[in-house]
Design an enzyme around this catalytic site. Structure first.
Site, short mmCIF file in Angstrom:
data_model
loop_
_atom_site.label_atom_id
_atom_site.label_comp_id
_atom_site.label_asym_id
_atom_site.label_seq_id
_atom_site.Cartn_x
_atom_site.Cartn_y
_atom_site.Cartn_z
N ASP A 146 19.03 6.76 -5.31
CA ASP A 146 17.84 7.33 -5.62
C ASP A 146 17.25 6.84 -6.73
O ASP A 146 18.41 6.64 -7.84
CB ASP A 146 17.99 8.80 -5.37
CG ASP A 146 18.44 9.43 -4.00
OD1 ASP A 146 17.87 8.80 -2.71
OD2 ASP A 146 19.40 10.27 -3.79
N ASP A 180 13.40 7.90 1.87
CA ASP A 180 13.13 9.25 1.82
C ASP A 180 11.56 9.52 1.83
O ASP A 180 11.25 10.32 2.89
CB ASP A 180 13.65 10.05 0.55
CG ASP A 180 15.25 9.87 0.57
OD1 ASP A 180 15.82 9.89 1.57
OD2 ASP A 180 15.65 10.01 -0.67
#
Length: 220
Positions: A146, A180
């Site tokens: 991330d 995401d």
């Protein structure tokens, strides 16, 4: 829209997602960050072994279960998209469905392979790609990379704000990735515009030399 167009959307999102993850993994140490736009958009490197936006569950067993679930979902997703194309559903549904599928596939790649092809990231050195001694984990044990951090508000709330006035507040703290975001955009769009998206396109019908449009079929 044809099935090949769905595949192209998936491939393009996957390419962007994996390229950014690869760069971050091989150029940044854990928790390193730099500003992109002002103070509100940052690249901040984190890894998580669980779900989107850093959520986790079930320890090591939960990690394997989640990865296998993602694998089944992606396989079924490609079959579903082919079915939707064949049954002539709206282009909007196909685009947003492709975004969801691409996002699921992007994080699946991390979970399946990153533990095998990268060394561990830490606070002192960046990871190596395809190391001689092997990666930091085994098949299905990779951690999701991330990096996107939209630090929109980080301050004390005014006293007039109900319940939380005078308290420190961070708006949108999760750190996420392109996969995401792709899933979120697809899901939110389908939920918001389902009446327009969840239908089959009107098909032309020729009657006595004249072309007329048949009524759209609406799904439940």
């Amino acid at each position: 829209m044809k099935y090949k167009h769905v595949i192209w959307i998936v491939v393009l999102v996957l390419a962007a997602d994996q390229a950014l993850k690869f760069w971050v993994k091989t150029h940044m140490t854990m928790d390193q960050e730099f500003m992109v736009i002002g103070n509100w958009f940052r690249i901040h490197f984190l890894e998580n072994p669980g779900m989107a936006y850093g959520l986790e569950f079930g320890g090591n067993f939960g990690k394997i279960l989640l990865t296998l679930f993602r694998l089944v979902a992606v396989i079924l997703g490609f079959g579903l998209m082919k079915k939707l194309v064949r049954e002539n559903y709206s282009n909007g549904l196909l685009v947003f469905g492709a975004l969801i599928l691409a996002g699921a596939a992007g994080n699946l790649i991390d979970s399946m392979f990153y533990g095998m092809i990268f060394t561990d990231s830490n606070y002192y050195q960046v990871a190596q790609f395809v190391p001689n001694g092997g990666g930091y984990g085994h098949f299905l044990h990779g951690r999701v990379v991330d990096m996107l951090y939209f630090h929109l508000y980080d301050d004390v709330l005014p006293n007039w704000v109900p319940f939380s006035g005078g308290k420190h507040f961070i708006f949108f703290a999760p750190i996420f990735n392109i996969a995401d975001a792709s899933i979120s955009v697809g899901v939110i769009a389908i939920l918001l515009f389902q009446k327009k998206l969840l239908h089959k396109k009107t098909a032309p019908m020729v009657t006595d030399g004249a072309t007329v449009n048949t009524a759209s079929e609406h799904t439940a």
